[in-house]
Design a protein around this motif. Structure first.
Motif, PDB file in Angstrom:
ATOM      1  N   UNK A  43      30.901  52.463  33.659  1.00 50.25           N
ATOM      2  CA  UNK A  43      29.694  51.671  33.893  1.00 50.25           C
ATOM      3  C   UNK A  43      29.834  50.804  35.133  1.00 50.25           C
ATOM      4  N   UNK A  44      28.730  50.585  35.794  1.00 53.79           N
ATOM      5  CA  UNK A  44      28.723  49.789  37.018  1.00 53.79           C
ATOM      6  C   UNK A  44      27.956  48.488  36.793  1.00 53.79           C
ATOM      7  N   UNK A  45      28.264  47.505  37.616  1.00 58.50           N
ATOM      8  CA  UNK A  45      27.507  46.250  37.615  1.00 58.50           C
ATOM      9  C   UNK A  45      27.280  45.821  39.062  1.00 58.50           C
ATOM     10  N   UNK A  46      26.199  45.096  39.330  1.00 62.19           N
ATOM     11  CA  UNK A  46      25.848  44.768  40.711  1.00 62.19           C
ATOM     12  C   UNK A  46      26.897  43.957  41.465  1.00 62.19           C
ATOM     13  N   UNK A  47      27.485  42.959  40.798  1.00 61.93           N
ATOM     14  CA  UNK A  47      28.433  42.105  41.516  1.00 61.93           C
ATOM     15  C   UNK A  47      29.190  41.225  40.536  1.00 61.93           C
ATOM     16  N   UNK A  48      30.375  40.796  40.936  1.00 59.12           N
ATOM     17  CA  UNK A  48      31.139  39.830  40.146  1.00 59.12           C
ATOM     18  C   UNK A  48      30.464  38.464  40.197  1.00 59.12           C
ATOM     19  N   UNK A  49      30.779  37.636  39.224  1.00 61.51           N
ATOM     20  CA  UNK A  49      30.282  36.257  39.167  1.00 61.51           C
ATOM     21  C   UNK A  49      28.754  36.194  39.114  1.00 61.51           C
ATOM     22  N   UNK A  50      28.123  37.212  38.522  1.00 58.35           N
ATOM     23  CA  UNK A  50      26.685  37.176  38.325  1.00 58.35           C
ATOM     24  C   UNK A  50      26.397  36.961  36.837  1.00 58.35           C
ATOM     25  N   UNK A  51      25.302  36.258  36.499  1.00 59.48           N
ATOM     26  CA  UNK A  51      25.067  35.852  35.104  1.00 59.48           C
ATOM     27  C   UNK A  51      24.963  37.010  34.116  1.00 59.48           C
ATOM     28  N   UNK A  78      32.372  47.828  40.403  1.00 59.98           N
ATOM     29  CA  UNK A  78      31.387  47.190  41.272  1.00 59.98           C
ATOM     30  C   UNK A  78      31.880  47.271  42.704  1.00 59.98           C
ATOM     31  N   UNK A  79      31.019  46.892  43.628  1.00 56.83           N
ATOM     32  CA  UNK A  79      31.359  46.997  45.044  1.00 56.83           C
ATOM     33  C   UNK A  79      32.326  45.906  45.488  1.00 56.83           C
ATOM     34  N   UNK A  80      32.561  44.919  44.645  1.00 54.53           N
ATOM     35  CA  UNK A  80      33.427  43.817  45.042  1.00 54.53           C
ATOM     36  C   UNK A  80      34.878  44.274  45.170  1.00 54.53           C
ATOM     37  N   UNK A  81      35.664  43.451  45.847  1.00 58.99           N
ATOM     38  CA  UNK A  81      37.073  43.774  46.074  1.00 58.99           C
ATOM     39  C   UNK A  81      37.891  43.561  44.810  1.00 58.99           C
ATOM     40  N   UNK A  82      39.073  44.112  44.817  1.00 53.71           N
ATOM     41  CA  UNK A  82      39.988  43.925  43.701  1.00 53.71           C
ATOM     42  C   UNK A  82      40.276  42.444  43.474  1.00 53.71           C
ATOM     43  N   UNK A  83      40.419  41.678  44.538  1.00 50.92           N
ATOM     44  CA  UNK A  83      40.746  40.254  44.403  1.00 50.92           C
ATOM     45  C   UNK A  83      39.587  39.478  43.792  1.00 50.92           C
ATOM     46  N   UNK A  84      38.361  39.874  44.117  1.00 53.07           N
ATOM     47  CA  UNK A  84      37.198  39.260  43.483  1.00 53.07           C
ATOM     48  C   UNK A  84      37.165  39.595  41.993  1.00 53.07           C
ATOM     49  N   UNK A  85      37.448  40.852  41.655  1.00 52.42           N
ATOM     50  CA  UNK A  85      37.505  41.253  40.247  1.00 52.42           C
ATOM     51  C   UNK A  85      38.506  40.397  39.479  1.00 52.42           C
ATOM     52  N   UNK A  86      39.689  40.243  40.050  1.00 51.31           N
ATOM     53  CA  UNK A  86      40.740  39.487  39.358  1.00 51.31           C
ATOM     54  C   UNK A  86      40.351  38.028  39.171  1.00 51.31           C
ATOM     55  N   UNK A  87      39.712  37.457  40.182  1.00 55.13           N
ATOM     56  CA  UNK A  87      39.269  36.060  40.073  1.00 55.13           C
ATOM     57  C   UNK A  87      38.177  35.922  39.013  1.00 55.13           C
ATOM     58  N   UNK A  88      37.273  36.885  38.948  1.00 59.30           N
ATOM     59  CA  UNK A  88      36.184  36.838  37.970  1.00 59.30           C
ATOM     60  C   UNK A  88      36.723  36.987  36.547  1.00 59.30           C
ATOM     61  N   UNK A  89      37.643  37.922  36.362  1.00 59.74           N
ATOM     62  CA  UNK A  89      38.251  38.114  35.046  1.00 59.74           C
ATOM     63  C   UNK A  89      38.932  36.824  34.581  1.00 59.74           C
ATOM     64  N   UNK A  90      39.628  36.159  35.503  1.00 58.84           N
ATOM     65  CA  UNK A  90      40.283  34.897  35.149  1.00 58.84           C
ATOM     66  C   UNK A  90      39.253  33.824  34.817  1.00 58.84           C
ATOM     67  N   UNK A  91      38.164  33.771  35.568  1.00 60.09           N
ATOM     68  CA  UNK A  91      37.127  32.782  35.314  1.00 60.09           C
ATOM     69  C   UNK A  91      36.465  33.012  33.953  1.00 60.09           C
ATOM     70  N   UNK A  92      36.242  34.274  33.579  1.00 59.25           N
ATOM     71  CA  UNK A  92      35.673  34.580  32.263  1.00 59.25           C
ATOM     72  C   UNK A  92      36.607  34.116  31.152  1.00 59.25           C
ATOM     73  N   UNK A  93      37.891  34.369  31.330  1.00 53.54           N
ATOM     74  CA  UNK A  93      38.855  33.943  30.312  1.00 53.54           C
ATOM     75  C   UNK A  93      38.890  32.423  30.195  1.00 53.54           C
ATOM     76  N   UNK A  94      38.845  31.732  31.339  1.00 52.46           N
ATOM     77  CA  UNK A  94      38.876  30.268  31.318  1.00 52.46           C
ATOM     78  C   UNK A  94      37.616  29.687  30.694  1.00 52.46           C
ATOM     79  N   UNK A  95      36.470  30.278  31.007  1.00 52.04           N
ATOM     80  CA  UNK A  95      35.189  29.721  30.553  1.00 52.04           C
ATOM     81  C   UNK A  95      34.846  30.119  29.129  1.00 52.04           C
ATOM     82  N   UNK A  96      35.114  31.368  28.754  1.00 48.05           N
ATOM     83  CA  UNK A  96      34.676  31.882  27.458  1.00 48.05           C
ATOM     84  C   UNK A  96      35.820  32.188  26.496  1.00 48.05           C
TER      85      UNK A  96
END
Length: 210
Positions: A43-51, A78-96
């Motif tokens: 599955x694809x998604x438009x971008x990291x850090x999107x609601x 998604x089209x984002x870089x690997x580093x963006x993916x990793x940062x987003x995954x960490x942010x999800x874990x921290x927030x949720x």
């Protein structure tokens, strides 16, 4: 070069073999063909850090055990870089407080997304990119869905569709509208004219699910 890059954009249909590719993911390098032998939802998604994408990923992570029990892997992109993916995954874990247990593919050139029809070949960005492919253990695309960027997918429906595909394969039955696991299914209509004449419900007969 990825095999996916050799496929005309948007040409994939149900019944096609999903084109193979190799890419970096949040879990290391991976090939689509690595998932042969089990079901896969790619599955694809438009971008990291999107609601909307964040709500989808949280829900998918919370259903991970259910997908595993159905012998189905999850693979995001998604089209984002690997580093963006990793940062987003960490942010999800921290927030949720939710760990994202499945890999996310980076696709900054949009090559894989375009090959799978997740992004139109004329699109300048990935704004319309929210597609899902249900791929069987042989690597064949069995179903696909596409949502606009501003409407989230239902993970419950993804589970239901996967269960329906698996049941139809196992039992050679048809799955009716609104079916849920445990509900009755439909018998495949008879081919014999004699059976059709004798039974007035031949064209839509419910039977117990095996």
């Amino acid at each position: 070069m990825s095999d996916a890059l050799q496929i005309k954009s948007g040409s994939l249909r149900i019944g096609d073999v999903a084109p193979d590719f190799q890419a970096r993911t949040t879990h290391g390098p991976a090939k689509l063909s690595d998932y042969r032998g089990r079901w896969l939802i790619f599955f694809s998604h438009p971008a990291d850090f999107t609601p909307v994408c964040t709500t989808e990923f949280v829900a998918l992570a919370r259903h991970q055990d259910q997908f595993e029990a159905m012998d189905c892997a999850l693979l995001g992109l998604s089209v984002d870089s690997l580093y963006s993916h990793l940062a987003w995954v960490r942010a999800i874990e921290d927030r949720f407080g939710v760990n994202i247990p499945f890999p996310i593919v980076e696709d900054p050139s949009m090559a894989v997304g375009r090959a799978f029809g997740m992004i139109d070949e004329t699109a300048a960005d990935s704004a319309a990119m929210r597609a899902s492919y249900f791929i069987d253990p042989e690597g064949v695309i069995r179903a696909s869905t596409c949502y606009p960027h501003n409407v989230g997918r239902s993970v419950d429906e993804m589970v239901r569709l996967l269960a329906a595909l698996q049941l139809a394969d196992k039992a050679d039955v048809l799955v009716p509208e609104g079916w849920q696991p445990g509900d009755d299914v439909l018998q495949i209509p008879p081919l014999s004219p004699t059976d059709i004449d004798r039974e007035d419900d031949w064209f839509c007969r419910k039977v117990k699910a095996p």
